[in-house]
Design a protein around this motif. Structure first.
Motif, PDB file in Angstrom:
ATOM      1  N   ASP A 133     -11.942  13.820  -3.965  1.00  0.00           N
ATOM      2  CA  ASP A 133     -12.714  14.471  -3.087  1.00  0.00           C
ATOM      3  C   ASP A 133     -13.439  13.643  -1.957  1.00  0.00           C
ATOM      4  OD1 ASP A 133     -11.746  16.800  -4.499  1.00  0.00           O
ATOM      5  OD2 ASP A 133     -13.780  17.243  -5.361  1.00  0.00           O
ATOM      6  N   ALA A 134     -13.703  12.642  -2.329  1.00  0.00           N
ATOM      7  CA  ALA A 134     -14.788  11.561  -1.517  1.00  0.00           C
ATOM      8  C   ALA A 134     -13.580  11.142  -0.713  1.00  0.00           C
ATOM      9  CB  ALA A 134     -15.268  10.578  -2.417  1.00  0.00           C
ATOM     10  N   LEU A 135     -12.446  10.794  -1.123  1.00  0.00           N
ATOM     11  CA  LEU A 135     -11.370  10.091  -0.241  1.00  0.00           C
ATOM     12  C   LEU A 135     -10.924  11.164   0.837  1.00  0.00           C
ATOM     13  CD1 LEU A 135      -9.363   8.072  -2.987  1.00  0.00           C
ATOM     14  CD2 LEU A 135     -10.388   7.264  -0.888  1.00  0.00           C
ATOM     15  N   LYS A 136     -10.754  12.384   0.380  1.00  0.00           N
ATOM     16  CA  LYS A 136     -10.137  13.430   1.108  1.00  0.00           C
ATOM     17  C   LYS A 136     -11.178  13.832   2.354  1.00  0.00           C
ATOM     18  CE  LYS A 136      -7.058  16.345   2.524  1.00  0.00           C
ATOM     19  NZ  LYS A 136      -5.867  15.807   2.849  1.00  0.00           N
ATOM     20  N   ALA A 137     -12.536  13.744   1.887  1.00  0.00           N
ATOM     21  CA  ALA A 137     -13.475  13.847   2.911  1.00  0.00           C
ATOM     22  C   ALA A 137     -13.649  12.850   3.937  1.00  0.00           C
ATOM     23  CB  ALA A 137     -14.949  14.015   2.061  1.00  0.00           C
ATOM     24  N   GLY A 150       0.860  -1.034  -0.143  1.00  0.00           N
ATOM     25  CA  GLY A 150      -0.134  -0.098   0.078  1.00  0.00           C
ATOM     26  C   GLY A 150       0.908   1.200  -0.058  1.00  0.00           C
ATOM     27  N   PRO A 151       0.365   2.371   0.157  1.00  0.00           N
ATOM     28  CA  PRO A 151       0.874   3.462   0.057  1.00  0.00           C
ATOM     29  C   PRO A 151       1.890   3.419   1.197  1.00  0.00           C
ATOM     30  CG  PRO A 151      -1.223   4.118   0.116  1.00  0.00           C
ATOM     31  CD  PRO A 151      -1.370   2.629   0.275  1.00  0.00           C
ATOM     32  N   THR A 152       3.277   3.834   0.779  1.00  0.00           N
ATOM     33  CA  THR A 152       4.597   3.794   1.980  1.00  0.00           C
ATOM     34  C   THR A 152       4.647   5.232   2.835  1.00  0.00           C
ATOM     35  OG1 THR A 152       6.058   4.257  -0.266  1.00  0.00           O
ATOM     36  CG2 THR A 152       5.712   2.157   0.468  1.00  0.00           C
ATOM     37  N   THR A 153       3.860   6.050   2.127  1.00  0.00           N
ATOM     38  CA  THR A 153       4.144   7.520   2.767  1.00  0.00           C
ATOM     39  C   THR A 153       2.548   7.991   2.875  1.00  0.00           C
ATOM     40  OG1 THR A 153       3.797   8.707   0.943  1.00  0.00           O
ATOM     41  CG2 THR A 153       5.989   8.071   1.181  1.00  0.00           C
ATOM     42  N   ASN A 154       2.360   9.125   3.408  1.00  0.00           N
ATOM     43  CA  ASN A 154       1.195   9.390   3.879  1.00  0.00           C
ATOM     44  C   ASN A 154       0.252  10.069   2.451  1.00  0.00           C
ATOM     45  OD1 ASN A 154      -0.923   9.579   5.934  1.00  0.00           O
ATOM     46  ND2 ASN A 154      -0.878  11.738   5.867  1.00  0.00           N
ATOM     47  N   THR A 155       1.069   9.889   1.395  1.00  0.00           N
ATOM     48  CA  THR A 155       0.531  10.512   0.347  1.00  0.00           C
ATOM     49  C   THR A 155       0.041   9.072  -0.566  1.00  0.00           C
ATOM     50  OG1 THR A 155       1.899  12.321  -0.042  1.00  0.00           O
ATOM     51  CG2 THR A 155       0.863  11.503  -2.067  1.00  0.00           C
ATOM     52  N   VAL A 156      -1.191   9.167  -1.199  1.00  0.00           N
ATOM     53  CA  VAL A 156      -1.859   8.218  -1.956  1.00  0.00           C
ATOM     54  C   VAL A 156      -2.010   8.763  -3.293  1.00  0.00           C
ATOM     55  CG1 VAL A 156      -3.799   6.748  -2.397  1.00  0.00           C
ATOM     56  CG2 VAL A 156      -3.122   6.885  -0.085  1.00  0.00           C
ATOM     57  N   ASN A 157      -1.393   8.039  -4.390  1.00  0.00           N
ATOM     58  CA  ASN A 157      -1.316   8.270  -5.755  1.00  0.00           C
ATOM     59  C   ASN A 157      -2.415   7.684  -6.619  1.00  0.00           C
ATOM     60  OD1 ASN A 157       1.423   9.992  -5.711  1.00  0.00           O
ATOM     61  ND2 ASN A 157       2.196   8.228  -4.852  1.00  0.00           N
ATOM     62  N   SER A 210      -8.787  -0.582   2.425  1.00  0.00           N
ATOM     63  CA  SER A 210      -9.306   0.193   3.528  1.00  0.00           C
ATOM     64  C   SER A 210      -9.596   1.729   3.546  1.00  0.00           C
ATOM     65  CB  SER A 210      -8.300  -0.026   5.006  1.00  0.00           C
ATOM     66  OG  SER A 210      -7.355   0.820   4.818  1.00  0.00           O
ATOM     67  N   LEU A 211      -9.072   2.098   2.727  1.00  0.00           N
ATOM     68  CA  LEU A 211      -9.351   3.717   2.412  1.00  0.00           C
ATOM     69  C   LEU A 211     -10.465   3.766   1.590  1.00  0.00           C
ATOM     70  CD1 LEU A 211      -5.496   5.293   1.664  1.00  0.00           C
ATOM     71  CD2 LEU A 211      -6.814   5.585   3.815  1.00  0.00           C
TER      72      LEU A 211
END
Length: 354
Positions: free
Chosen positions: A47-51, A22-29, A245-246
Protein backbone atom coordinates in the motif's frame (compact mmCIF):
# COMPACT_ATOMS: atom_id res chain seq x y z
CA UNK A 1 25.44 -15.14 12.98
CA UNK A 2 27.78 -16.91 10.64
CA UNK A 3 28.02 -15.89 7.02
CA UNK A 4 24.89 -16.77 5.04
CA UNK A 5 25.17 -20.14 3.34
CA UNK A 6 25.73 -20.29 -0.41
CA UNK A 7 22.42 -20.64 -2.20
CA UNK A 8 22.38 -23.92 -4.15
CA UNK A 9 21.36 -24.07 -7.78
CA UNK A 10 17.82 -25.18 -8.47
CA UNK A 11 17.11 -26.92 -11.73
CA UNK A 12 13.43 -26.11 -11.56
CA UNK A 13 14.16 -22.40 -11.79
CA UNK A 14 15.76 -20.49 -14.67
CA UNK A 15 19.24 -19.14 -13.91
CA UNK A 16 19.54 -15.54 -12.82
CA UNK A 17 19.84 -13.35 -15.88
CA UNK A 18 22.81 -11.03 -15.20
CA UNK A 19 21.18 -8.35 -17.35
CA UNK A 20 18.23 -8.04 -14.97
CA UNK A 21 18.60 -4.88 -12.90
CA UNK A 22 15.03 -4.49 -11.73
CA UNK A 23 11.43 -5.12 -12.74
CA UNK A 24 11.35 -5.79 -16.49
CA UNK A 25 7.67 -4.89 -16.78
CA UNK A 26 5.48 -2.38 -15.00
CA UNK A 27 4.66 -5.01 -12.38
CA UNK A 28 6.77 -5.26 -9.23
CA UNK A 29 6.59 -8.68 -7.57
CA UNK A 30 6.63 -8.69 -3.76
CA UNK A 31 7.60 -11.86 -1.90
CA UNK A 32 6.46 -12.82 1.59
CA UNK A 33 5.73 -15.78 3.82
CA UNK A 34 2.20 -17.19 3.95
CA UNK A 35 1.35 -16.47 7.58
CA UNK A 36 -1.39 -13.99 8.38
CA UNK A 37 1.10 -11.61 9.97
CA UNK A 38 3.54 -11.83 7.06
CA UNK A 39 0.75 -11.11 4.57
CA UNK A 40 -0.38 -8.10 6.60
CA UNK A 41 3.18 -6.79 6.65
CA UNK A 42 3.53 -7.32 2.90
CA UNK A 43 0.25 -5.46 2.38
CA UNK A 44 1.56 -2.53 4.43
CA UNK A 45 4.54 -2.27 2.08
CA UNK A 46 2.33 -2.85 -0.99
CA UNK A 47 0.00 0.00 0.00
CA UNK A 48 2.86 2.38 0.76
CA UNK A 49 4.50 1.64 -2.59
CA UNK A 50 1.21 2.04 -4.45
CA UNK A 51 0.60 5.40 -2.77
CA UNK A 52 4.08 6.56 -3.75
CA UNK A 53 3.95 5.11 -7.28
CA UNK A 54 0.32 4.86 -8.46
CA UNK A 55 1.43 4.24 -12.04
CA UNK A 56 3.14 0.96 -11.08
CA UNK A 57 1.46 -2.40 -10.46
CA UNK A 58 2.54 -4.24 -7.30
CA UNK A 59 1.68 -7.91 -6.77
CA UNK A 60 2.15 -9.99 -3.61
CA UNK A 61 3.37 -13.59 -3.88
CA UNK A 62 3.35 -15.77 -0.74
CA UNK A 63 5.26 -18.97 -0.10
CA UNK A 64 6.02 -21.32 2.78
CA UNK A 65 9.57 -21.22 4.13
CA UNK A 66 11.57 -23.92 5.89
CA UNK A 67 10.49 -22.60 9.28
CA UNK A 68 6.82 -22.65 8.26
CA UNK A 69 6.84 -26.21 6.95
CA UNK A 70 7.90 -27.79 10.25
CA UNK A 71 5.68 -26.58 13.08
CA UNK A 72 6.66 -29.37 15.48
CA UNK A 73 10.44 -29.32 15.92
CA UNK A 74 11.67 -26.77 18.49
CA UNK A 75 13.37 -23.97 16.59
CA UNK A 76 16.63 -24.37 18.50
CA UNK A 77 16.88 -27.93 17.16
CA UNK A 78 17.09 -26.87 13.52
CA UNK A 79 20.52 -26.98 11.93
CA UNK A 80 19.83 -24.56 9.09
CA UNK A 81 20.36 -20.83 8.77
CA UNK A 82 17.74 -18.45 7.48
CA UNK A 83 14.67 -20.52 8.26
CA UNK A 84 12.41 -17.60 7.36
CA UNK A 85 14.25 -16.19 4.32
CA UNK A 86 15.93 -18.98 2.35
CA UNK A 87 13.22 -19.95 -0.15
CA UNK A 88 12.18 -16.35 -0.71
CA UNK A 89 15.75 -15.41 -1.63
CA UNK A 90 15.70 -18.05 -4.37
CA UNK A 91 12.82 -16.17 -5.97
CA UNK A 92 14.68 -12.88 -5.62
CA UNK A 93 17.83 -14.23 -7.21
CA UNK A 94 16.12 -15.97 -10.12
CA UNK A 95 14.22 -12.80 -10.94
CA UNK A 96 10.69 -14.04 -10.18
CA UNK A 97 10.54 -11.65 -7.22
CA UNK A 98 11.72 -8.03 -7.13
CA UNK A 99 11.62 -7.50 -3.38
CA UNK A 100 10.92 -9.44 -0.20
CA UNK A 101 9.21 -8.10 2.91
CA UNK A 102 10.66 -9.48 6.15
CA UNK A 103 10.28 -8.88 9.84
CA UNK A 104 13.72 -7.33 10.18
CA UNK A 105 14.53 -9.41 13.24
CA UNK A 106 14.25 -12.56 11.11
CA UNK A 107 16.85 -11.39 8.60
CA UNK A 108 20.39 -12.76 9.00
CA UNK A 109 22.98 -10.06 9.60
CA UNK A 110 24.93 -11.46 6.63
CA UNK A 111 22.94 -11.58 3.39
CA UNK A 112 23.98 -13.28 0.16
CA UNK A 113 26.37 -10.97 -1.75
CA UNK A 114 23.79 -10.58 -4.52
CA UNK A 115 21.25 -9.19 -2.01
CA UNK A 116 20.94 -6.15 0.23
CA UNK A 117 18.48 -4.33 2.44
CA UNK A 118 16.77 -1.80 0.20
CA UNK A 119 14.72 -0.12 2.92
CA UNK A 120 13.83 -0.24 6.59
CA UNK A 121 10.38 1.17 7.28
CA UNK A 122 9.05 3.13 10.24
CA UNK A 123 9.47 1.07 13.38
CA UNK A 124 6.45 -0.11 15.29
CA UNK A 125 6.44 -0.99 19.00
CA UNK A 126 9.75 -2.88 19.42
CA UNK A 127 9.04 -4.26 22.89
CA UNK A 128 8.31 -7.78 24.03
CA UNK A 129 5.07 -8.35 25.90
CA UNK A 130 3.43 -10.80 28.27
CA UNK A 131 0.15 -12.37 27.17
CA UNK A 132 -1.40 -14.02 30.21
CA UNK A 133 -3.77 -16.99 30.14
CA UNK A 134 -7.24 -15.38 30.34
CA UNK A 135 -8.38 -17.59 33.23
CA UNK A 136 -5.49 -16.48 35.45
CA UNK A 137 -5.72 -13.36 37.63
CA UNK A 138 -2.12 -12.21 37.20
CA UNK A 139 -1.30 -8.86 35.62
CA UNK A 140 2.49 -9.16 35.40
CA UNK A 141 5.13 -11.82 35.04
CA UNK A 142 6.39 -10.97 38.53
CA UNK A 143 3.10 -12.22 40.00
CA UNK A 144 3.38 -15.73 38.55
CA UNK A 145 3.82 -18.49 41.16
CA UNK A 146 6.99 -20.57 41.18
CA UNK A 147 6.86 -23.35 38.61
CA UNK A 148 4.56 -21.48 36.21
CA UNK A 149 5.24 -22.35 32.58
CA UNK A 150 6.19 -19.50 30.26
CA UNK A 151 5.79 -20.22 26.55
CA UNK A 152 8.51 -18.93 24.23
CA UNK A 153 10.68 -20.28 21.44
CA UNK A 154 13.33 -17.63 22.11
CA UNK A 155 16.37 -18.27 24.30
CA UNK A 156 16.92 -14.52 24.33
CA UNK A 157 13.61 -14.11 26.12
CA UNK A 158 13.86 -17.16 28.37
CA UNK A 159 17.43 -16.35 29.46
CA UNK A 160 16.59 -12.76 30.40
CA UNK A 161 13.41 -13.75 32.22
CA UNK A 162 15.19 -16.62 34.03
CA UNK A 163 17.75 -14.08 35.23
CA UNK A 164 14.98 -12.07 36.90
CA UNK A 165 12.64 -14.92 37.84
CA UNK A 166 14.63 -18.17 38.28
CA UNK A 167 11.63 -20.03 39.72
CA UNK A 168 9.70 -19.96 36.43
CA UNK A 169 9.79 -22.78 33.88
CA UNK A 170 10.03 -22.38 30.11
CA UNK A 171 8.57 -24.47 27.33
CA UNK A 172 8.89 -24.14 23.56
CA UNK A 173 5.75 -23.06 21.72
CA UNK A 174 5.51 -23.32 17.93
CA UNK A 175 2.97 -22.31 15.34
CA UNK A 176 1.69 -19.04 13.97
CA UNK A 177 0.36 -16.36 16.27
CA UNK A 178 -3.19 -17.70 16.30
CA UNK A 179 -2.05 -21.25 17.01
CA UNK A 180 0.11 -20.13 19.91
CA UNK A 181 -2.72 -18.14 21.44
CA UNK A 182 -5.01 -21.16 21.12
CA UNK A 183 -2.46 -23.26 23.02
CA UNK A 184 -2.32 -20.61 25.72
CA UNK A 185 -6.09 -20.28 26.02
CA UNK A 186 -6.85 -24.01 26.16
CA UNK A 187 -8.40 -24.87 29.54
CA UNK A 188 -6.10 -27.83 29.96
CA UNK A 189 -3.11 -25.99 28.47
CA UNK A 190 0.14 -25.91 30.42
CA UNK A 191 1.17 -22.35 29.63
CA UNK A 192 0.56 -19.58 32.16
CA UNK A 193 1.62 -16.94 29.66
CA UNK A 194 3.38 -16.34 26.36
CA UNK A 195 6.14 -13.85 25.61
CA UNK A 196 5.55 -12.30 22.19
CA UNK A 197 6.45 -9.21 20.19
CA UNK A 198 4.13 -6.26 20.64
CA UNK A 199 4.38 -5.29 16.96
CA UNK A 200 3.07 -8.64 15.73
CA UNK A 201 0.03 -8.53 18.01
CA UNK A 202 -0.70 -4.93 17.10
CA UNK A 203 -0.44 -5.54 13.36
CA UNK A 204 -2.98 -8.38 13.45
CA UNK A 205 -5.38 -6.42 15.65
CA UNK A 206 -4.75 -8.32 18.89
CA UNK A 207 -3.25 -5.55 21.01
CA UNK A 208 -6.02 -6.15 23.54
CA UNK A 209 -4.36 -9.47 24.43
CA UNK A 210 -1.29 -7.69 25.81
CA UNK A 211 -1.12 -8.03 29.60
CA UNK A 212 2.22 -6.32 30.22
CA UNK A 213 4.93 -4.59 28.21
CA UNK A 214 8.52 -5.64 28.90
CA UNK A 215 11.40 -3.22 28.42
CA UNK A 216 14.33 -1.81 30.38
CA UNK A 217 11.97 0.33 32.46
CA UNK A 218 9.57 -2.46 33.46
CA UNK A 219 9.29 -2.50 37.28
CA UNK A 220 10.51 -5.77 38.74
CA UNK A 221 11.94 -7.29 35.61
CA UNK A 222 12.24 -5.94 32.11
CA UNK A 223 13.98 -7.51 29.15
CA UNK A 224 15.61 -6.11 26.03
CA UNK A 225 14.15 -6.95 22.64
CA UNK A 226 15.62 -8.65 19.57
CA UNK A 227 17.80 -6.83 17.07
CA UNK A 228 15.55 -5.16 14.49
CA UNK A 229 12.33 -6.06 16.29
CA UNK A 230 9.32 -3.96 15.29
CA UNK A 231 10.75 -2.91 11.92
CA UNK A 232 10.18 -4.27 8.43
CA UNK A 233 13.19 -4.93 6.23
CA UNK A 234 12.83 -4.96 2.44
CA UNK A 235 15.38 -7.15 0.67
CA UNK A 236 16.29 -6.57 -2.99
CA UNK A 237 18.99 -7.59 -5.43
CA UNK A 238 22.19 -5.63 -4.87
CA UNK A 239 22.31 -4.30 -8.44
CA UNK A 240 18.60 -3.50 -8.77
CA UNK A 241 18.68 0.28 -8.99
CA UNK A 242 15.13 0.49 -10.33
CA UNK A 243 13.52 -1.23 -7.34
CA UNK A 244 15.82 0.68 -5.00
CA UNK A 245 14.52 3.96 -6.41
CA UNK A 246 10.92 2.84 -5.80
CA UNK A 247 11.71 2.25 -2.11
CA UNK A 248 13.16 5.69 -1.37
CA UNK A 249 9.97 7.13 0.11
CA UNK A 250 9.50 4.13 2.41
CA UNK A 251 12.81 4.55 4.24
CA UNK A 252 12.56 5.85 7.82
CA UNK A 253 16.00 7.29 8.56
CA UNK A 254 15.77 7.06 12.36
CA UNK A 255 14.67 3.42 12.18
CA UNK A 256 17.31 2.70 9.55
CA UNK A 257 20.19 4.06 11.63
CA UNK A 258 19.04 2.48 14.90
CA UNK A 259 18.52 -0.93 13.29
CA UNK A 260 21.83 -0.80 11.42
CA UNK A 261 23.57 -0.13 14.74
CA UNK A 262 21.76 -3.07 16.34
CA UNK A 263 22.61 -5.38 13.44
CA UNK A 264 26.25 -4.30 13.54
CA UNK A 265 26.41 -5.24 17.22
CA UNK A 266 24.88 -8.66 16.54
CA UNK A 267 27.14 -9.29 13.55
CA UNK A 268 30.25 -8.36 15.53
CA UNK A 269 29.35 -10.71 18.37
CA UNK A 270 28.66 -13.40 15.75
CA UNK A 271 25.46 -14.20 17.56
CA UNK A 272 22.53 -15.61 15.67
CA UNK A 273 19.03 -15.37 17.06
CA UNK A 274 19.86 -18.48 19.10
CA UNK A 275 22.21 -16.47 21.31
CA UNK A 276 20.72 -14.45 24.19
CA UNK A 277 21.62 -10.96 22.97
CA UNK A 278 19.09 -8.23 23.68
CA UNK A 279 19.09 -4.57 22.66
CA UNK A 280 17.07 -1.42 23.12
CA UNK A 281 17.78 1.76 21.16
CA UNK A 282 16.32 5.17 21.86
CA UNK A 283 16.82 8.54 20.21
CA UNK A 284 17.52 10.96 23.06
CA UNK A 285 17.59 13.94 20.74
CA UNK A 286 18.27 14.51 17.05
CA UNK A 287 21.37 12.53 16.15
CA UNK A 288 21.95 11.16 19.67
CA UNK A 289 21.29 7.42 19.93
CA UNK A 290 21.27 5.53 23.22
CA UNK A 291 21.80 1.78 23.03
CA UNK A 292 21.20 -0.61 25.89
CA UNK A 293 22.51 -4.12 25.31
CA UNK A 294 22.89 -7.39 27.16
CA UNK A 295 24.47 -10.81 26.63
CA UNK A 296 23.07 -13.51 28.94
CA UNK A 297 23.97 -17.12 29.61
CA UNK A 298 21.29 -19.63 28.65
CA UNK A 299 20.29 -20.23 32.27
CA UNK A 300 20.29 -16.54 33.11
CA UNK A 301 22.95 -16.83 35.81
CA UNK A 302 25.55 -14.71 34.01
CA UNK A 303 25.10 -11.46 32.13
CA UNK A 304 27.09 -8.57 30.71
CA UNK A 305 25.40 -5.24 30.05
CA UNK A 306 26.23 -1.93 28.44
CA UNK A 307 24.46 1.40 28.05
CA UNK A 308 26.08 3.70 25.51
CA UNK A 309 25.23 7.09 23.98
CA UNK A 310 26.74 8.25 20.70
CA UNK A 311 26.18 10.68 17.87
CA UNK A 312 24.82 8.76 14.90
CA UNK A 313 24.15 10.77 11.76
CA UNK A 314 25.03 8.35 8.97
CA UNK A 315 24.92 4.66 8.10
CA UNK A 316 28.68 4.48 8.58
CA UNK A 317 28.40 5.94 12.08
CA UNK A 318 25.58 3.51 12.89
CA UNK A 319 27.75 0.54 11.87
CA UNK A 320 30.68 1.90 13.89
CA UNK A 321 28.45 2.46 16.93
CA UNK A 322 27.23 -1.13 16.94
CA UNK A 323 30.81 -2.34 16.58
CA UNK A 324 31.96 -0.17 19.51
CA UNK A 325 29.17 -1.40 21.79
CA UNK A 326 29.96 -5.01 20.89
CA UNK A 327 33.64 -4.44 21.71
CA UNK A 328 32.62 -2.94 25.07
CA UNK A 329 30.53 -6.03 25.85
CA UNK A 330 33.44 -8.28 24.89
CA UNK A 331 35.79 -6.32 27.14
CA UNK A 332 33.36 -6.85 30.00
CA UNK A 333 33.31 -10.63 29.48
CA UNK A 334 30.62 -11.29 26.88
CA UNK A 335 32.96 -13.52 24.87
CA UNK A 336 33.20 -15.92 27.83
CA UNK A 337 29.42 -16.25 27.91
CA UNK A 338 29.20 -16.71 24.16
CA UNK A 339 31.96 -19.31 24.10
CA UNK A 340 30.11 -21.32 26.72
CA UNK A 341 27.06 -21.52 24.47
CA UNK A 342 27.09 -24.19 21.79
CA UNK A 343 27.57 -22.24 18.58
CA UNK A 344 28.33 -25.25 16.42
CA UNK A 345 24.72 -25.38 15.25
CA UNK A 346 23.48 -22.72 12.88
CA UNK A 347 20.25 -22.06 14.68
CA UNK A 348 17.47 -19.51 14.36
CA UNK A 349 15.45 -19.41 17.57
CA UNK A 350 13.46 -16.20 17.54
CA UNK A 351 10.66 -17.15 15.20
CA UNK A 352 8.98 -14.68 12.88
CA UNK A 353 7.57 -11.74 14.81
CA UNK A 354 7.20 -14.03 17.80
Amino acid sequence: MATHEQLPSTSSRPPLDPTITGPTTNTVNIGTRRSKLALIQAQIVHDALKAAHPETEFKIHAMATMGDKNQVTPLHSFGAKSLWTFELEHGLLDGSLDLIVHSLKDMPTQLPPQCKIGAITSRENARDVVVMKPSLPYKSIAELPAGSVVGTSSVRRSAQIARKFPSLKFKDVRGNLGTRLEKLDAEDGEYACLILAAAGLERVGLADRITQHLDSKTPGGGILHAVGQGALGIEIRSDDTKTQSLLTKLIDNDALLACLAERSLLRTLEGGCSVPIGVETEWIEKGKLLMRSIVVSLDGTEAVEAETLAEVLSEKEAEEFGLAVAQDLIAKGASNILQAINLTKDVVVDGPAA
